[in-house]
Design an enzyme around this catalytic site. Structure first.
Site, PDB file in Angstrom:
ATOM      1  N   HIS A  13       0.872  -1.184   0.000  1.00 24.35           N
ATOM      2  CA  HIS A  13       0.000   0.000   0.000  1.00 24.35           C
ATOM      3  C   HIS A  13       0.901   1.224   0.000  1.00 24.35           C
ATOM      4  O   HIS A  13       1.511   1.560   1.015  1.00 24.35           O
ATOM      5  CB  HIS A  13      -0.913   0.011   1.242  1.00 24.35           C
ATOM      6  CG  HIS A  13      -1.822   1.205   1.288  1.00 24.35           C
ATOM      7  ND1 HIS A  13      -3.179   1.099   1.491  1.00 24.35           N
ATOM      8  CD2 HIS A  13      -1.586   2.524   1.161  1.00 24.35           C
ATOM      9  CE1 HIS A  13      -3.722   2.300   1.495  1.00 24.35           C
ATOM     10  NE2 HIS A  13      -2.768   3.190   1.295  1.00 24.35           N
ATOM     11  N   HIS A  15       1.607   5.374  -1.703  1.00 27.40           N
ATOM     12  CA  HIS A  15       1.233   6.555  -2.491  1.00 27.40           C
ATOM     13  C   HIS A  15       2.479   7.120  -3.148  1.00 27.40           C
ATOM     14  O   HIS A  15       3.402   7.576  -2.470  1.00 27.40           O
ATOM     15  CB  HIS A  15       0.595   7.619  -1.585  1.00 27.40           C
ATOM     16  CG  HIS A  15      -0.667   7.152  -0.947  1.00 27.40           C
ATOM     17  ND1 HIS A  15      -1.903   7.276  -1.546  1.00 27.40           N
ATOM     18  CD2 HIS A  15      -0.879   6.483   0.210  1.00 27.40           C
ATOM     19  CE1 HIS A  15      -2.826   6.735  -0.771  1.00 27.40           C
ATOM     20  NE2 HIS A  15      -2.240   6.241   0.309  1.00 27.40           N
ATOM     21  N   LYS A  99      -9.454  -0.280  -5.680  1.00 28.82           N
ATOM     22  CA  LYS A  99      -9.471   0.367  -4.370  1.00 28.82           C
ATOM     23  C   LYS A  99     -10.817   0.999  -4.094  1.00 28.82           C
ATOM     24  O   LYS A  99     -11.319   1.796  -4.884  1.00 28.82           O
ATOM     25  CB  LYS A  99      -8.375   1.449  -4.330  1.00 28.82           C
ATOM     26  CG  LYS A  99      -8.328   2.253  -3.048  1.00 28.82           C
ATOM     27  CD  LYS A  99      -7.802   1.445  -1.882  1.00 28.82           C
ATOM     28  CE  LYS A  99      -7.937   2.194  -0.574  1.00 28.82           C
ATOM     29  NZ  LYS A  99      -6.658   2.584   0.003  1.00 28.82           N
ATOM     30  N   HIS A 136     -10.413   1.109   1.939  1.00 25.47           N
ATOM     31  CA  HIS A 136     -10.153   2.111   2.973  1.00 25.47           C
ATOM     32  C   HIS A 136     -11.302   1.959   3.957  1.00 25.47           C
ATOM     33  O   HIS A 136     -12.410   2.420   3.710  1.00 25.47           O
ATOM     34  CB  HIS A 136     -10.102   3.535   2.398  1.00 25.47           C
ATOM     35  CG  HIS A 136      -9.768   4.544   3.452  1.00 25.47           C
ATOM     36  ND1 HIS A 136      -8.541   5.150   3.549  1.00 25.47           N
ATOM     37  CD2 HIS A 136     -10.492   5.004   4.520  1.00 25.47           C
ATOM     38  CE1 HIS A 136      -8.535   5.948   4.615  1.00 25.47           C
ATOM     39  NE2 HIS A 136      -9.699   5.874   5.211  1.00 25.47           N
ATOM     40  N   HIS A 174      -4.417  -0.799   5.862  1.00 28.42           N
ATOM     41  CA  HIS A 174      -3.955  -0.033   7.025  1.00 28.42           C
ATOM     42  C   HIS A 174      -4.893  -0.136   8.228  1.00 28.42           C
ATOM     43  O   HIS A 174      -5.470   0.851   8.667  1.00 28.42           O
ATOM     44  CB  HIS A 174      -3.678   1.437   6.666  1.00 28.42           C
ATOM     45  CG  HIS A 174      -4.710   2.122   5.802  1.00 28.42           C
ATOM     46  ND1 HIS A 174      -6.057   2.109   6.068  1.00 28.42           N
ATOM     47  CD2 HIS A 174      -4.571   2.844   4.665  1.00 28.42           C
ATOM     48  CE1 HIS A 174      -6.686   2.804   5.144  1.00 28.42           C
ATOM     49  NE2 HIS A 174      -5.809   3.250   4.278  1.00 28.42           N
ATOM     50  N   ASP A 247       1.596   2.575   3.512  1.00 32.18           N
ATOM     51  CA  ASP A 247       0.756   3.761   3.358  1.00 32.18           C
ATOM     52  C   ASP A 247       1.615   5.018   3.401  1.00 32.18           C
ATOM     53  O   ASP A 247       1.150   6.072   3.841  1.00 32.18           O
ATOM     54  CB  ASP A 247      -0.355   3.802   4.411  1.00 32.18           C
ATOM     55  CG  ASP A 247      -1.443   4.800   4.062  1.00 32.18           C
ATOM     56  OD1 ASP A 247      -1.520   5.229   2.894  1.00 32.18           O
ATOM     57  OD2 ASP A 247      -2.224   5.160   4.970  1.00 32.18           O
TER      58      ASP A 247
END
Ligand code: NCD
Ligand code: ZN
Length: 346
Positions: A13, A15, A99, A136, A174, A247
């Protein structure tokens, strides 16, 4: 001198952003990790297979010369997502997951899902072809306290969805609570949970006691100490249901140190030393490889990496810069607040 050799790890995970920020943060991940599940919450989001292919090309173009890194792409689920495009994305091999952002849950989630019934045809197709849904896991209902949003999501969204579509493969992204860890432990084979580096280290006091520390603010927000301890037990348990998803979520300092600061901790640079520190504290160094390098590929049905990473515990603390500098501005690297003696040496 203690040494630790692991299969090269992956980040399930991550970004990476785009443009100047992508160029600045990508080398930090590619240095230690072979692959990463790349989050699609760009502006505008990565919604279609064509978007994912174009984004993947931009990532590959931003890689430092000689770096071997394989970005595993995801699609951002919207109420307009076409099941046929999702099937083509899975068949292409480029896209490894879809996602789910509940609309409004976090950074760039405005195009997320408001009504799950609208995306049922997509989820049914994913269940049929075995493409995982990354969730999420927070409700966005204003009445629900932000510290309760994960537990309420499990009860009111995730559990009903899995009863309705038991074949759907799900990653609880997460997780931050003992409820999240317990749900993952009891669920069947088609479910796993990622755990970040920072949620193993900080609780909500770190964010709020003695002054507000915006660089510890992320979503889902860190919870009470008992939840951090539950996450530590889960991550170090060796249970294949849990694996690393950092994350790592870079934002420039100007947007973190702000009256309405962005959520996200940037941990790509120092995750491996920090994890070695945490796993040693939990007397579980022998389980770090499962968490960082083996359990993720097993769930995603991918081979484990060929290469290795070596860590060494030394008397001198591991040092990393306070910030990385991007053309968009400086990004503060997560500071655990204690010295770390594990170094990545090869
Ligand atoms: C992420 C981001 O900045 O994109 N922020 C965060 O706090 N984790 C979004 C997310 O994963 O929730
Ligand atoms: Zn994220």
């Amino acid at each position: 001198m203690e040494q630790l050799t692991l299969r090269r790890p992956d980040d399930w995970h991550l970004h990476l952003r785009d443009g100047a920020m992508l160029r600045a943060v990508l080398p930090e991940t590619a240095r230690h990790f072979a692959r990463a599940i790349v989050m699609p919450n760009l502006v505008p989001p990565v919604v279609t297979l064509a978007d994912a292919m174009a984004y993947r090309d931009r990532i590959l173009a931003a890689l430092p010369a000689g770096a071997a890194f394989d970005p595993l792409m995801t699609l951002y689920l919207t109420e307009g997502t076409d099941p046929a495009d999702v099937a083509a994305a899975a068949a292409s091999g480029v896209v490894k997951a879809v996602k789910l952002y509940p609309a409004g849950a976090t950074t760039n989630s405005a195009s997320g899902v408001r009504d799950l019934t609208k995306v049922m045809p997509v989820l049914e197709k994913m269940a049929e072809i075995g493409l995982p849904l990354c969730t999420h896991g927070e409700v966005t209902t204003p009445e629900v306290d932000i510290f309760d949003r994960e537990a309420v999501f499990i009860d009111t969204v995730l559990a009903p969805l899995r009863r309705r579509l038991p074949e759907l493969r799900v990653v609880m992204e997460h997780i931050t609570t003992e409820e999240g860890a317990a749900y993952a432990a009891e669920a069947g084979d088609g479910l796993a949970a990622t755990i970040t580096t920072h949620h193993l280290i900080i609780n909500r006091n770190h964010i709020l006691a003695g002054g507000i520390r915006p660089h510890y603010y992320c979503l889902p927000v860190a919870k009470r100490e008992k939840h951090r301890l539950a996450l530590r037990r889960a991550a170090t348990s060796g249970n294949p249901r849990y694996f690393l998803g950092t994350d790592s979520a870079p934002h420039v300092d100007a947007l973190k140190e702000h009256a309405c600061g962005c959520a996200g901790c940037f941990t790509a640079t120092n995750t491996m030393p920090l994890l070695a520190h945490v796993f040693e504290q939990e007397a579980a160094l022998d389980r770090l490889e499962a968490f960082a390098s083996l359990n993720g590929p097993a769930f995603y049905r991918l081979p484990v990496n060929e290469g290795t990473i070596r860590l060494e515990k030394r008397p001198d603390p591991c040092v990393w810069p306070e910030k990385i500098l991007s053309e968009a501005g400086p990004v503060t690297i997560f500071n655990p607040g204690f010295p770390v003696h594990w170094h990545v040496v090869a």
